[in-house]
Design a protein around this motif. Structure first.
Motif, PDB file in Angstrom:
ATOM      1  N   UNK A 118       6.814  92.756 -34.597  1.00  0.00           N
ATOM      2  CA  UNK A 118       7.789  93.126 -35.613  1.00  0.00           C
ATOM      3  C   UNK A 118       7.402  92.520 -36.956  1.00  0.00           C
ATOM      4  N   UNK A 119       6.894  91.277 -36.901  1.00  0.00           N
ATOM      5  CA  UNK A 119       6.555  90.598 -38.143  1.00  0.00           C
ATOM      6  C   UNK A 119       5.444  91.344 -38.867  1.00  0.00           C
ATOM      7  N   UNK A 120       4.447  91.726 -38.158  1.00  0.00           N
ATOM      8  CA  UNK A 120       3.371  92.543 -38.737  1.00  0.00           C
ATOM      9  C   UNK A 120       2.375  92.798 -37.623  1.00  0.00           C
ATOM     10  N   UNK A 121       1.896  93.982 -37.490  1.00  0.00           N
ATOM     11  CA  UNK A 121       1.158  94.412 -36.307  1.00  0.00           C
ATOM     12  C   UNK A 121       0.157  93.385 -35.778  1.00  0.00           C
ATOM     13  N   UNK A 122       0.690  92.396 -35.082  1.00  0.00           N
ATOM     14  CA  UNK A 122      -0.078  91.403 -34.365  1.00  0.00           C
ATOM     15  C   UNK A 122      -1.243  90.803 -35.155  1.00  0.00           C
ATOM     16  N   UNK A 123      -0.948  90.122 -36.259  1.00  0.00           N
ATOM     17  CA  UNK A 123      -2.018  89.608 -37.097  1.00  0.00           C
ATOM     18  C   UNK A 123      -2.886  88.549 -36.415  1.00  0.00           C
ATOM     19  N   UNK A 124      -2.271  87.706 -35.590  1.00  0.00           N
ATOM     20  CA  UNK A 124      -3.064  86.677 -34.905  1.00  0.00           C
ATOM     21  C   UNK A 124      -4.082  87.351 -33.997  1.00  0.00           C
ATOM     22  N   UNK A 125      -3.595  88.360 -33.285  1.00  0.00           N
ATOM     23  CA  UNK A 125      -4.460  89.136 -32.414  1.00  0.00           C
ATOM     24  C   UNK A 125      -5.642  89.710 -33.176  1.00  0.00           C
ATOM     25  N   UNK A 126      -5.348  90.229 -34.358  1.00  0.00           N
ATOM     26  CA  UNK A 126      -6.426  90.802 -35.170  1.00  0.00           C
ATOM     27  C   UNK A 126      -7.466  89.758 -35.542  1.00  0.00           C
ATOM     28  N   UNK A 127      -7.000  88.565 -35.861  1.00  0.00           N
ATOM     29  CA  UNK A 127      -7.950  87.528 -36.254  1.00  0.00           C
ATOM     30  C   UNK A 127      -8.779  87.084 -35.060  1.00  0.00           C
ATOM     31  N   UNK A 128      -8.111  86.917 -33.910  1.00  0.00           N
ATOM     32  CA  UNK A 128      -8.840  86.547 -32.693  1.00  0.00           C
ATOM     33  C   UNK A 128      -9.898  87.615 -32.401  1.00  0.00           C
ATOM     34  N   UNK A 129      -9.480  88.834 -32.544  1.00  0.00           N
ATOM     35  CA  UNK A 129     -10.366  89.955 -32.309  1.00  0.00           C
ATOM     36  C   UNK A 129     -11.574  89.863 -33.254  1.00  0.00           C
ATOM     37  N   UNK A 130     -11.275  89.573 -34.509  1.00  0.00           N
ATOM     38  CA  UNK A 130     -12.337  89.472 -35.512  1.00  0.00           C
ATOM     39  C   UNK A 130     -13.274  88.310 -35.185  1.00  0.00           C
ATOM     40  N   UNK A 131     -12.690  87.158 -34.800  1.00  0.00           N
ATOM     41  CA  UNK A 131     -13.530  85.998 -34.483  1.00  0.00           C
ATOM     42  C   UNK A 131     -14.440  86.315 -33.306  1.00  0.00           C
ATOM     43  N   UNK A 132     -13.870  87.018 -32.332  1.00  0.00           N
ATOM     44  CA  UNK A 132     -14.688  87.390 -31.180  1.00  0.00           C
ATOM     45  C   UNK A 132     -15.797  88.351 -31.569  1.00  0.00           C
ATOM     46  N   UNK A 133     -15.546  89.078 -32.654  1.00  0.00           N
ATOM     47  CA  UNK A 133     -16.535  90.058 -33.097  1.00  0.00           C
ATOM     48  C   UNK A 133     -17.731  89.429 -33.795  1.00  0.00           C
ATOM     49  N   UNK A 134     -17.648  88.131 -34.118  1.00  0.00           N
ATOM     50  CA  UNK A 134     -18.794  87.499 -34.784  1.00  0.00           C
ATOM     51  C   UNK A 134     -19.911  87.317 -33.759  1.00  0.00           C
ATOM     52  N   UNK A 135     -21.077  87.713 -34.133  1.00  0.00           N
ATOM     53  CA  UNK A 135     -22.195  87.669 -33.196  1.00  0.00           C
ATOM     54  C   UNK A 135     -22.665  86.233 -32.996  1.00  0.00           C
ATOM     55  N   UNK A 136     -22.382  85.691 -31.830  1.00  0.00           N
ATOM     56  CA  UNK A 136     -22.881  84.351 -31.526  1.00  0.00           C
ATOM     57  C   UNK A 136     -23.881  84.419 -30.377  1.00  0.00           C
ATOM     58  N   UNK A 137     -24.433  85.623 -30.183  1.00  0.00           N
ATOM     59  CA  UNK A 137     -25.364  85.802 -29.065  1.00  0.00           C
ATOM     60  C   UNK A 137     -26.644  84.991 -29.261  1.00  0.00           C
ATOM     61  N   UNK A 138     -26.942  84.626 -30.515  1.00  0.00           N
ATOM     62  CA  UNK A 138     -28.140  83.820 -30.760  1.00  0.00           C
ATOM     63  C   UNK A 138     -27.930  82.353 -30.438  1.00  0.00           C
ATOM     64  N   UNK A 139     -26.712  82.006 -29.981  1.00  0.00           N
ATOM     65  CA  UNK A 139     -26.442  80.602 -29.730  1.00  0.00           C
ATOM     66  C   UNK A 139     -27.202  80.109 -28.512  1.00  0.00           C
ATOM     67  N   UNK A 140     -28.151  79.265 -28.758  1.00  0.00           N
ATOM     68  CA  UNK A 140     -28.868  78.643 -27.651  1.00  0.00           C
ATOM     69  C   UNK A 140     -29.379  77.332 -28.209  1.00  0.00           C
ATOM     70  N   UNK A 141     -30.106  76.620 -27.413  1.00  0.00           N
ATOM     71  CA  UNK A 141     -30.644  75.362 -27.886  1.00  0.00           C
ATOM     72  C   UNK A 141     -31.610  75.659 -29.021  1.00  0.00           C
ATOM     73  N   UNK A 142     -31.561  74.870 -30.067  1.00  0.00           N
ATOM     74  CA  UNK A 142     -32.524  75.036 -31.151  1.00  0.00           C
ATOM     75  C   UNK A 142     -33.911  74.627 -30.646  1.00  0.00           C
ATOM     76  N   UNK A 143     -34.968  75.260 -31.159  1.00  0.00           N
ATOM     77  CA  UNK A 143     -36.323  74.824 -30.778  1.00  0.00           C
ATOM     78  C   UNK A 143     -36.506  73.319 -31.035  1.00  0.00           C
ATOM     79  N   UNK A 144     -37.405  72.692 -30.268  1.00  0.00           N
ATOM     80  CA  UNK A 144     -37.595  71.239 -30.352  1.00  0.00           C
ATOM     81  C   UNK A 144     -37.895  70.736 -31.761  1.00  0.00           C
TER      82      UNK A 144
END
Ligand SMILES: *[C@@H]1O[C@H](CO)[C@@H](O)[C@H](O)[C@H]1NC(C)=O
Ligand SMILES: [Fe+2]
Length: 622
Positions: free
Chosen positions: A29-55
């Motif tokens: 009611x407050x506004x079409x689920x804004x927190x949800x939208x932000x969570x959705x957006x954060x999840x959309x950030x590509x963190x697939x490159x996250x691994x151990x940095x080279x030595x």
């Protein structure tokens, strides 16, 4: 560490999911689920490159400059590896290059995850606050008057704004001194003093009006070096959102006798281009100041992206590519530049994308925001390294050490900033002294020499200095620390909900086109409706870090890292201890700040504590 972060992130999401399920209808009611939208957006950030940095990106021995380390053949090889794997990719969200290559992608993914783990618990708190705020909707009387907006702050934001907005911000905002003082504290990067020998007046205020306000004509003030100017005309032609905005420019003046710094006139530069002054009706003048604040907020937030995040990001990238991880300077930067590559991806998905926060609550579009910030970074001086040094920059706008006008009586940003700035500079001087006996050791340090050449060359950092003396190195390190702490947290982080977003005086946009004639009857017609209020507070909650107050992430702990210090030397450890003591003392002073007998604090009708070293962080975060 990485898996802990991921596990934590999932937990936080689960937690939020639960809140949202239970209260979905309320938030909906407050506004079409804004927190949800932000969570959705954060999840959309590509963190697939996250691994151990080279030595090549890690080292845990004692730090040495290359001259102390001539037998280490692997040192050069590791730098080469870093240069191959950490490269200059296209900008993300505008501004300078963004890391690419295996090392670059891994580092930016790790920074992004780290920022997310800062954001998610705060966002969870924000969701709870906004659910409560929404449940109390009957208390705000439909936000029909300006005063109704004040009621929003009655104990509702206990997670995101535990101490409430800055004292005075809900009671004194109609005072002219409140409005002018904002230019010298939480939004200090636009105002400048006009120089009678090189500036011209962009608009006139007739003599009678100017005199009835200040006792002097505009040209008297101008010639005496007591006329100041802020200019947001460059917002007139940006792509619009569904909301509205003017493109104000404004004069401020210093009173001859009292030295008080006050507003003189605000021009809208849109529609019929009205010029407002304190002589207008209370409603008209209040609306004029709100229209100015809308422009000011847009500028302050987008400029901070260029001025702090983007400027340190590219300087640090050049450092990563030229300094060994064994180098004390890179050790220091690795500490200060915590999470620095996480901000741009977040800005893209949460702020800039179509339908994102900017589109929804600002007067211009997300796309306009990105190009505006990039323009400030590239062309308007905000990304200029040397010319934005703390004092150099304030001097260039005639705010300190001015040769053509009297000193400002109060300048809270400078007053608080200088205490911290001097402490950082003192620390950096000891740190540099401890590794470099004299300037010849600086010029003999092949890695430091490679750093500034890289910054000036392939990195295309703007106005990055040549580092030929110990003083040059102290200045560069002090500036990077200054941008990531003092400069950043003056404009962003907790300060948003505490001051620069506090309603009714600081909406992010107008909700009605700027008037074409004077005589407004209800200023609230221009303010956000409840759903947009929720969004504005949600954005504030997303950037606020109340959970990090009094933790080891604050400015007080800038150099307080046992692992870092154990690998430096005794002199640096002693300097770090002194910094911490000095910041603790300053925090005691700031945290106790209150109104004096005149109802002022640092000469302002509000109490500004954003730079309390136990509150402000030592690094940028979002
Ligand atoms: C500002 O507001 C506070 C209350 O929040 C009040 O005590 C103080 O006197 C006010 N200052 C002025 C100058 O009106
Ligand atoms: Fe930021």
């Amino acid at each position: 560490m990485f898996f802990q972060r991921v596990a934590f992130k999932s937990l936080a999401l689960l937690y939020l999911g639960t809140i949202l399920d239970v209260n979905a209808s309320v938030i909906q009611r407050a506004s079409s689920s804004p927190v949800d939208n932000i969570i959705h957006a954060l999840n959309g950030i590509d963190t697939s490159g996250a691994s151990k940095l080279p030595d090549a990106f890690s080292f845990d021995g004692t730090y040495t400059i290359p001259q102390q380390d001539t037998l280490d053949l692997l040192r050069g090889l590791a730098i080469t590896t870093k240069r191959i794997t950490f490269t200059y990719g296209p900008p993300v969200g505008g501004g300078p290059y963004y890391p690419s290559g295996i090392g670059g992608i891994a580092r930016s993914a790790l920074d992004t995850l780290a920022i997310n783990s800062d954001v998610l618990p705060e966002l969870a708190g924000s969701a709870l606050d906004l659910i409560k705020l929404t449940a109390q909707i009957g208390n705000y009387d439909g936000l029909q008057t300006v005063d109704d907006y004040v009621k929003l702050y009655a104990n509702n934001l206990e997670n995101t704004l535990p101490k409430g907005p800055d004292s005075g911000s809900l009671t004194n905002f109609t005072q002219d001194l409140f409005f002018s003082s904002e230019r010298l504290s939480h939004s200090p990067y636009q105002i400048r003093r006009l120089n009678p020998s090189s500036d011209i007046l962009s608009f006139q205020v007739d003599d009678a009006t100017a005199k009835s306000i200040s006792g002097e004509t505009l040209s008297d003030l101008f010639n005496a070096g007591r006329l100041f100017y802020a200019d947001y005309r460059d917002q007139a032609n940006l792509e619009k959102s569904a909301q509205f905005s003017a493109a104000c420019d404004a004069y401020f003046y210093m009173d001859e006798k009292s030295g008080s710094f006050l507003p003189m006139a605000i021009r809208t530069n849109v529609g019929s281009n009205l010029i407002y002054t304190p002589k207008d009706t209370a409603n008209d003048w209040l609306l004029a100041k709100i229209m100015f604040n809308v422009n000011d907020f847009w500028f302050a937030q987008l400029d901070h992206l260029a001025r702090t995040h983007e400027t340190i990001q590219i300087s640090y990238m050049a450092a990563i590519r030229t300094l060994s991880e064994e180098h004390p300077v890179l050790g220091m930067l690795n500490r200060l530049m915590l999470e620095v590559f996480g901000a741009q991806p977040l800005a893209v998905v949460v702020l800039f994308l179509p339908g994102g926060i900017i589109d929804q609550i600002f007067g211009h579009s997300g796309r306009a925001a990105q190009s505006y910030a990039t323009d400030y970074y590239q062309n308007k001086g905000s990304g200029s390294f040397k010319s934005t040094y703390f004092k150099t920059e304030l001097r260039s706008r005639g705010l300190i050490d001015c040769s053509y006008g009297p000193d400002l009586k109060h300048f809270p940003f400078y007053e608080d900033g200088s205490v911290i700035f001097s402490a950082i500079e003192t620390f950096m001087t000891s740190f540099v002294d401890s590794f470099y006996a004299d300037d010849s050791v600086i010029t003999g340090d092949s890695e430091i020499q490679a750093w500034w050449k890289e910054a000036q060359g392939p990195a295309k950092a703007i106005d990055f200095p040549s580092i030929l003396t110990k003083g040059d190195l102290v200045d560069v390190l002090t500036h990077m620390a200054h941008l990531s702490s003092i400069s950043h947290h003056t404009i962003n982080t907790n300060e948003l909900l505490e001051m620069s977003q506090v309603l009714p005086f600081h909406p992010a946009a107008l909700y009605k086109a700027p008037p074409t004639s004077k005589g407004v009857t209800n200023v609230a017609d221009y303010l956000p409706h409840f759903d947009k209020v929720i969004l504005q507070l949600l954005v504030g909650g997303l950037f606020a870090r109340p959970k990090l107050v009094n933790t080891e992430r604050t400015l007080l702990h800038m150099f307080d890292d046992a692992n870092l210090l154990s690998r430096m030397n005794d002199q640096t450890t002693a300097a770090a201890a002194k910094f911490k003591r000095d910041m603790q003392a300053f925090s005691s002073q700031v945290s106790l700040r209150t109104f004096d007998a005149e109802g002022l604090s640092q000469g302002m009708p509000f109490v500004w504590k954003a730079l309390d070293p136990n509150v402000a962080l030592y690094s940028t975060t979002t």
